[in-house]
Design an enzyme around this catalytic site. Structure first.
Site, PDB file in Angstrom:
ATOM      1  N   LYS A  79      52.504  39.165  21.094  1.00 22.41           N
ATOM      2  CA  LYS A  79      52.070  40.379  21.802  1.00 22.41           C
ATOM      3  C   LYS A  79      53.245  40.980  22.554  1.00 22.41           C
ATOM      4  O   LYS A  79      54.045  40.248  23.155  1.00 22.41           O
ATOM      5  CB  LYS A  79      50.940  39.999  22.764  1.00 22.41           C
ATOM      6  CG  LYS A  79      50.242  41.167  23.426  1.00 22.41           C
ATOM      7  CD  LYS A  79      49.075  40.665  24.278  1.00 22.41           C
ATOM      8  CE  LYS A  79      48.242  41.807  24.834  1.00 22.41           C
ATOM      9  NZ  LYS A  79      47.074  41.336  25.604  1.00 22.41           N
ATOM     10  N   SER A 154      42.819  43.798  24.535  1.00 23.06           N
ATOM     11  CA  SER A 154      44.084  44.474  24.340  1.00 23.06           C
ATOM     12  C   SER A 154      44.989  43.805  23.303  1.00 23.06           C
ATOM     13  O   SER A 154      45.929  44.435  22.827  1.00 23.06           O
ATOM     14  CB  SER A 154      44.822  44.564  25.673  1.00 23.06           C
ATOM     15  OG  SER A 154      45.154  43.269  26.134  1.00 23.06           O
ATOM     16  N   SER A 178      40.880  39.892  26.580  1.00 21.32           N
ATOM     17  CA  SER A 178      41.831  40.466  25.624  1.00 21.32           C
ATOM     18  C   SER A 178      42.262  39.583  24.460  1.00 21.32           C
ATOM     19  O   SER A 178      42.874  40.075  23.522  1.00 21.32           O
ATOM     20  CB  SER A 178      43.079  40.951  26.353  1.00 21.32           C
ATOM     21  OG  SER A 178      42.820  42.217  26.895  1.00 21.32           O
TER      22      SER A 178
HETATM   23  N1  GLN Z   1      39.339  45.001  28.954  1.00 22.01           N
HETATM   24  C1  GLN Z   1      39.819  44.344  30.107  1.00 22.01           C
HETATM   25  C2  GLN Z   1      40.648  45.280  30.936  1.00 22.01           C
HETATM   26  O1  GLN Z   1      40.902  46.349  30.503  1.00 22.01           O
HETATM   27  C3  GLN Z   1      40.575  43.126  29.735  1.00 22.01           C
HETATM   28  C4  GLN Z   1      42.001  43.298  29.478  1.00 22.01           C
HETATM   29  C5  GLN Z   1      42.732  42.009  29.287  1.00 22.01           C
HETATM   30  O2  GLN Z   1      42.131  40.958  29.127  1.00 22.01           O
HETATM   31  N2  GLN Z   1      44.045  42.087  29.335  1.00 22.01           N
HETATM   32  O3  GLN Z   1      41.060  44.957  32.017  1.00 22.01           O
END
Ligand code: GLN
Length: 473
Positions: A79, A154, A178
């Site tokens: 990532k 994400s 994510s």
């Molecule tokens: N969807 C969640 C957010 O936007 C989780 C994001 C994540 O786990 N990095 O904060």
């Protein structure tokens, strides 16, 4: 079978038996990416020279050592919010567009020591804020099972790269869901480790009290292999725990599995519910005891999460000032002007939204009503899980209320995006581990089962997942 279809264990066997070399395996992946990724957009950048160099080194190691490590010579994707020395690390943001990582994250250091191969950096929502990679400043990753739909986020790039055989495994990060959500949408396995199980050193921070790096892979066996490699104490991260992941024999028979009633209320897609209930039935048929449980504070989790995460994010993102890193607009005459212009140009709408919310909830006069309140709720959510794990060994739930949605469908409605975290963010507020395991499909769209465990009980989660993945396939 194509080289790019192999799991880590299979690739290792092939390398061991000299069926192919690490360079051949790596080239097969790079070819696959060059052919397929133009449509899917999982990668933000390829690290081709690094990959070939690592593959050559792996081939030398394989020739010399009989018992070379499992990950040696096996290609991965990382990532783009995780630092790989000398490579770009944008975290999906324009403000870091030309940023080159000056050192390796601890997880990368550990992979490299095993002889791993890194193919490239994969797409993410900006600063990992999102559920669909539509918040990436560069591109939207498509779902390999249906290119008109999102791959999830994400860690959409990492998950799609594994699902489309453009990497054998990947590293993602999970702050509110994510890893698990894109794993569920793309039909691969993804582990969110216990907070502290994996070092965060070298991970670009969203919310430091929740962020964790974790593996995404084709099966549970591979998740174990990667998790074993990256986990454990790191002197460079004071929150990392003295924890050694060890596998032991886990049996489903007699195991108590909790099913939280709050996770099956209105809002969940009926077909998703059926797939999860089927997985629960399968566990029961294999000897597990299913127990209805309650996690009474679930309904406050999203509100609590979306105060705590923006608060921490507003502090973490303060460092991008146009001076120290990345994008810098020097046109204004004074320093404040440089800050304002650089941040104004560099951050996209979602980080701006969170900086505003976070700064507001931390400001004097509002702190008690928002941030402090959210911390109190967080403790109640932790207590819900503590109480539950007095009665059960594991908890089964959906990962997401719906399968992968259409690209563009929710972009104008941030709240409906936030609601996608309803089943994944409570786990993070408590700091406990959870896995997304492919459990079935709606048409061609995969659906993941969430297996939640108590602190540092990854072994139990992964043991049961190994047994279940056979009956669910
Ligand atoms: N969807 C969640 C957010 O936007 C989780 C994001 C994540 O786990 N990095 O904060």
């Amino acid at each position: 079978m194509k080289l790019t279809d192999l799991t880590i264990t299979q690739a290792h066997e092939g390398l061991k038996n000299k069926e192919f070399s690490a360079v051949e395996l790596t080239k097969a992946y790079l070819d696959q990416i060059k052919h397929k990724d133009t449509k899917m957009d999982a990668y933000l950048s390829l690290t081709e020279d690094l990959a070939i160099g690592q593959a050559k080194a792996a081939d030398r190691k394989i020739a010399e050592e009989k018992d070379f490590p499992l990950l040696c010579g096996v290609p991965s994707s990382i990532k783009d919010s995780i630092l790989v020395e000398g490579q770009q690390a944008t975290a999906g943001s324009k403000i870091l567009e030309n940023y080159v990582a000056p050192y390796d994250a601890t997880v990368i250091d550990r992979l490299k020591k095993q002889g791993a191969v890194i193919l490239g950096k994969t797409n993410t929502d900006e600063f990992t804020m999102g559920v669909s990679t539509e918040n990436s400043a560069f591109k939207v990753t498509k779902n390999p099972h249906d290119l008109t739909r999102v791959a999830g986020g994400s860690s959409g790039g990492p998950a799609a790269s594994v699902a489309a055989n453009q990497a054998c495994y990947a590293l993602g990060s999970d702050t509110g869901g994510s890893i698990r959500l894109p794993a569920s949408f793309c039909g691969v396995a993804g582990l969110n480790p216990t907070y502290g199980a994996v070092s965060r050193y070298g991970a670009i921070a969203l919310a430091s009290s929740l962020d964790q790096i974790g593996p995404i892979a084709r099966n549970v066996e591979d998740i174990k292999t990667v998790f074993k490699t990256i986990s454990g104490k790191d002197p460079l991260d004071a929150t990392s725990a003295d924890y050694i992941f060890a596998q032991s024999d886990i049996k489903i028979k007699g195991l108590k599995i909790g099913v939280p009633k709050e996770y099956f209320k209105k809002g969940i897609d009926l077909e998703v519910e059926n797939i999860i209930k089927n997985a629960i039935r399968k566990a029961e048929q294999n000897g597990a005891k299913i127990i209805q449980i309650s996690l009474p504070n679930t309904e406050y989790a999203i509100a609590c999460y979306y105060i705590i995460v923006p608060s921490e994010a507003s502090a973490n993102l303060a460092r991008y000032d146009g001076i120290k890193y990345g994008l810098s607009d020097q046109s204004p005459e004074n320093l404040l002007g440089v800050y304002l212009k650089s941040r104004g140009e560099g951050f996209g709408p979602e980080p701006k939204r969170r900086i505003l919310i976070g700064t507001y909830s931390l400001s004097s006069g509002y702190y008690d009503a928002y941030y402090k309140k959210a911390q109190e709720i967080r403790e109640l959510i932790r207590q819900d899980f503590r109480d539950a794990f007095e009665k059960v060994d594991l908890i089964f739930s959906p990962v997401s209320p719906i399968p992968a949605f259409k690209i563009g469908e929710k972009v104008d409605d941030p709240l409906s995006m936030y609601l996608m975290d309803v089943y994944t963010c409570p786990v993070k507020l408590a700091g406990i581990p959870a896995l997304s395991l492919p459990a079935g499909k709606i048409g061609k769209l995969p659906v993941g089962l969430q297996i939640i465990g108590n602190y540092f009980e990854e072994n139990k989660i992964l043991g049961v997942a190994s047994l279940l993945e056979k009956v669910l396939q």
